[in-house]
Scaffold this motif. Structure first.
Motif, mmCIF file in Angstrom:
data_model
loop_
_atom_site.group_PDB
_atom_site.id
_atom_site.type_symbol
_atom_site.label_atom_id
_atom_site.label_comp_id
_atom_site.label_asym_id
_atom_site.label_seq_id
_atom_site.Cartn_x
_atom_site.Cartn_y
_atom_site.Cartn_z
ATOM 1 N N PRO A 30 0.845 -1.195 0.000
ATOM 2 C CA PRO A 30 0.000 0.000 0.000
ATOM 3 C C PRO A 30 0.881 1.247 0.000
ATOM 4 C CG PRO A 30 -0.740 -1.563 1.651
ATOM 5 C CD PRO A 30 0.596 -2.046 1.149
ATOM 6 N N GLY A 31 0.371 2.338 -0.532
ATOM 7 C CA GLY A 31 1.166 3.555 -0.569
ATOM 8 C C GLY A 31 0.322 4.798 -0.761
ATOM 9 N N LEU A 32 1.019 5.938 -0.858
ATOM 10 C CA LEU A 32 0.386 7.244 -0.998
ATOM 11 C C LEU A 32 0.866 7.959 -2.242
ATOM 12 C CD1 LEU A 32 0.919 8.726 2.592
ATOM 13 C CD2 LEU A 32 -1.229 7.881 1.641
ATOM 14 N N VAL A 33 -0.028 8.685 -2.877
ATOM 15 C CA VAL A 33 0.329 9.652 -3.911
ATOM 16 C C VAL A 33 -0.336 10.952 -3.475
ATOM 17 C CG1 VAL A 33 0.176 10.313 -6.333
ATOM 18 C CG2 VAL A 33 0.489 7.899 -5.719
ATOM 19 N N ALA A 61 5.147 12.459 -3.529
ATOM 20 C CA ALA A 61 4.404 13.720 -3.544
ATOM 21 C C ALA A 61 4.645 14.368 -4.903
ATOM 22 C CB ALA A 61 4.885 14.630 -2.421
ATOM 23 N N VAL A 62 3.594 14.932 -5.469
ATOM 24 C CA VAL A 62 3.680 15.572 -6.783
ATOM 25 C C VAL A 62 3.428 17.062 -6.608
ATOM 26 C CG1 VAL A 62 2.774 15.629 -9.136
ATOM 27 C CG2 VAL A 62 2.851 13.452 -7.875
ATOM 28 N N ALA A 63 4.463 17.867 -6.861
ATOM 29 C CA ALA A 63 4.357 19.325 -6.746
ATOM 30 C C ALA A 63 3.757 19.862 -8.036
ATOM 31 C CB ALA A 63 5.723 19.938 -6.485
ATOM 32 N N ALA A 104 -4.621 16.808 -2.644
ATOM 33 C CA ALA A 104 -5.353 15.584 -2.953
ATOM 34 C C ALA A 104 -4.443 14.399 -2.619
ATOM 35 C CB ALA A 104 -5.737 15.540 -4.428
ATOM 36 N N VAL A 105 -4.961 13.472 -1.845
ATOM 37 C CA VAL A 105 -4.193 12.293 -1.438
ATOM 38 C C VAL A 105 -4.900 11.045 -1.954
ATOM 39 C CG1 VAL A 105 -3.216 10.968 0.474
ATOM 40 C CG2 VAL A 105 -3.443 13.457 0.690
ATOM 41 N N PHE A 106 -4.131 10.220 -2.651
ATOM 42 C CA PHE A 106 -4.620 8.926 -3.127
ATOM 43 C C PHE A 106 -3.969 7.847 -2.271
ATOM 44 C CE2 PHE A 106 -5.189 11.776 -6.594
ATOM 45 C CZ PHE A 106 -6.284 11.312 -7.313
ATOM 46 N N VAL A 107 -4.775 7.005 -1.658
ATOM 47 C CA VAL A 107 -4.282 5.852 -0.906
ATOM 48 C C VAL A 107 -4.438 4.649 -1.817
ATOM 49 C CG1 VAL A 107 -4.598 4.383 1.123
ATOM 50 C CG2 VAL A 107 -4.884 6.873 1.321
#
Length: 137
Positions: A30-33, A61-63, A104-107
């Motif tokens: 599992p992870g985060l974007v 993380a996407v800046a 915005a966080v995607f799990v």
């Protein structure tokens, strides 16, 4: 409502520290974007909630629309952010993920599926619960 669902869209690039990142390499975990911007005040408020998570949870993380590598690197140093960060200068990655606003966080679950999407302020506890439900231990 336009946010990516199902299998996570591709996401790869060069991190601000020069390392290569490919979301596909997280498969099995599992992870985060996390989509954010240097100019976003809510992103600044969420920062502390993500610091500990990025230390123990795989992800990126996407800046979004935050300037070039130098501008983002300067911001990261000033704010003492050590997350893995990809720069999305024109918002193309964000559009591919259906991100219309930040933060915005995607799990993601271990199969690379989008398990949860949050927009706006989110607590560390809220993200931990979502990660746990996605299979992170």
């Amino acid at each position: 409502r336009d946010a990516a669902r199902g299998h996570a869209p591709p996401l790869q690039g060069v991190l601000v520290d020069g390392r290569h990142f490919d979301l596909h390499e997280l498969q099995g975990k599992p992870g985060l974007v996390y989509f954010w911007a240097t100019w976003c005040p809510v992103c600044g408020a969420v920062k502390g909630n993500l610091d500990d998570l990025f230390a123990s949870v795989p992800g990126v993380a996407v800046a979004m629309r935050s300037g070039d590598t130098q501008a983002v690197s300067t911001y990261l140093a000033r704010e003492r952010i050590v997350w893995p960060v990809i720069i999305d200068p024109d918002g193309l990655m964000a559009r591919q993920w259906g991100v219309s606003g930040v933060p915005a966080v995607f799990v993601l679950d271990a199969r690379g599926q989008v398990a949860f999407v949050t927009r706006g302020y989110v607590t560390k506890a809220g993200l931990l619960v979502r990660l746990w439900l996605a299979g992170w231990r």
